[in-house]
Design an enzyme around this catalytic site. Sequence first.
Site, PDB file in Angstrom:
ATOM      1  N   HIS A  80      18.757   3.543   2.020  1.00  0.00           N
ATOM      2  CA  HIS A  80      18.077   3.190   3.001  1.00  0.00           C
ATOM      3  C   HIS A  80      17.131   4.201   3.789  1.00  0.00           C
ATOM      4  O   HIS A  80      16.019   4.026   4.148  1.00  0.00           O
ATOM      5  CB  HIS A  80      19.164   2.350   3.996  1.00  0.00           C
ATOM      6  CG  HIS A  80      18.350   1.859   5.218  1.00  0.00           C
ATOM      7  ND1 HIS A  80      19.117   0.803   6.079  1.00  0.00           N
ATOM      8  CD2 HIS A  80      17.160   1.618   5.496  1.00  0.00           C
ATOM      9  CE1 HIS A  80      18.306   0.324   6.842  1.00  0.00           C
ATOM     10  NE2 HIS A  80      16.944   0.657   6.638  1.00  0.00           N
ATOM     11  N   GLU A 128       9.626   6.021   5.734  1.00  0.00           N
ATOM     12  CA  GLU A 128      10.727   6.646   5.983  1.00  0.00           C
ATOM     13  C   GLU A 128      10.353   8.148   5.870  1.00  0.00           C
ATOM     14  O   GLU A 128      10.866   8.943   6.844  1.00  0.00           O
ATOM     15  CB  GLU A 128      11.573   6.423   4.641  1.00  0.00           C
ATOM     16  CG  GLU A 128      12.352   5.395   4.575  1.00  0.00           C
ATOM     17  CD  GLU A 128      13.186   5.006   6.106  1.00  0.00           C
ATOM     18  OE1 GLU A 128      14.128   5.853   6.085  1.00  0.00           O
ATOM     19  OE2 GLU A 128      13.215   4.029   6.569  1.00  0.00           O
ATOM     20  N   HIS A 132      11.233   9.896   9.576  1.00  0.00           N
ATOM     21  CA  HIS A 132      12.262  10.705   9.479  1.00  0.00           C
ATOM     22  C   HIS A 132      12.066  12.159   8.573  1.00  0.00           C
ATOM     23  O   HIS A 132      12.618  13.147   9.059  1.00  0.00           O
ATOM     24  CB  HIS A 132      13.582   9.961   8.907  1.00  0.00           C
ATOM     25  CG  HIS A 132      13.845   8.588   9.664  1.00  0.00           C
ATOM     26  ND1 HIS A 132      14.498   8.799  10.737  1.00  0.00           N
ATOM     27  CD2 HIS A 132      13.450   7.477   9.146  1.00  0.00           C
ATOM     28  CE1 HIS A 132      14.637   7.290  11.082  1.00  0.00           C
ATOM     29  NE2 HIS A 132      14.227   6.497  10.308  1.00  0.00           N
TER      30      HIS A 132
END
Length: 266
Positions: A80, A128, A132
């Site tokens: 994830h 992502e 992040h």
Amino acid sequence: MLRSVLPLLACLSPTVLFVTETSEGHWEDYKYGRPAPKPHEPCSWKCLLFTLQWPGAFCQSLDRESLCKIPAGINDWTIHGLWPVKVMKCCNCWPMFTSDVQELQGDLEEHWPSLLETTSSFQFWRAEWEKHGVCAGCVEGMNSPLKYFNICLKLRGQFDLHRVLEAAGITPSCERPYKVTEVHSVLTPLIGDQYEIQCITDDEDREVWFQVKIPLTQNLTSGCHHHGDSDDHQLARLSSPAHPCPAQIPFYFLPINHQQPRHPCN
């Protein structure tokens, strides 16, 4: 139990072509990733969360059945994300292109696929990275998309949940529920004792195992204490149906059904 995966940082592919425009309008070539911060400019975060999700439960977390897909061949835990704690979207100055991860594409498609009909795998990876990965780039071993995603793939190999669960007889089932203590006794020797197993509540009001969050230090040692959440992470918790699996309520580990991902037991 602490398990270090520090050697991962030393065995990454050394080059990635990354180009960005500076404030002066000139283009810089970050062939070897961006420079690490200077000693007086440390990362603003202390811990990361490496999160693995179970595709058989992901679809239960969505409001609309038509949104979900599980690609053929996906029968295992998928990535994830790898998220620095307390920071998100550190800047919009570090774009990601398909060429950045081209050499990893096959492994990423296998271990980090998009499970949304409306989102391609590359769109998922890019989101992502921008949310992040850019924040993780203050660590030299993750200071490019190639290095960041390579680290994630190596962590996925290090934390092989399927292997230890199957060896202990904890396998997907529509009939048999499991207890939190059962899962903890199996996973703790592999990933330490500070992780969180998360569930969602399905349409039948059952607790369903969704994902595992593994805290890591900046040098990728398992186990890192992070006290409290930032505003962004509190909002993420509020917007996500995932929650810690209740200790006293058995939960289900549902099988993967590629044809009917939202209804795996039909």
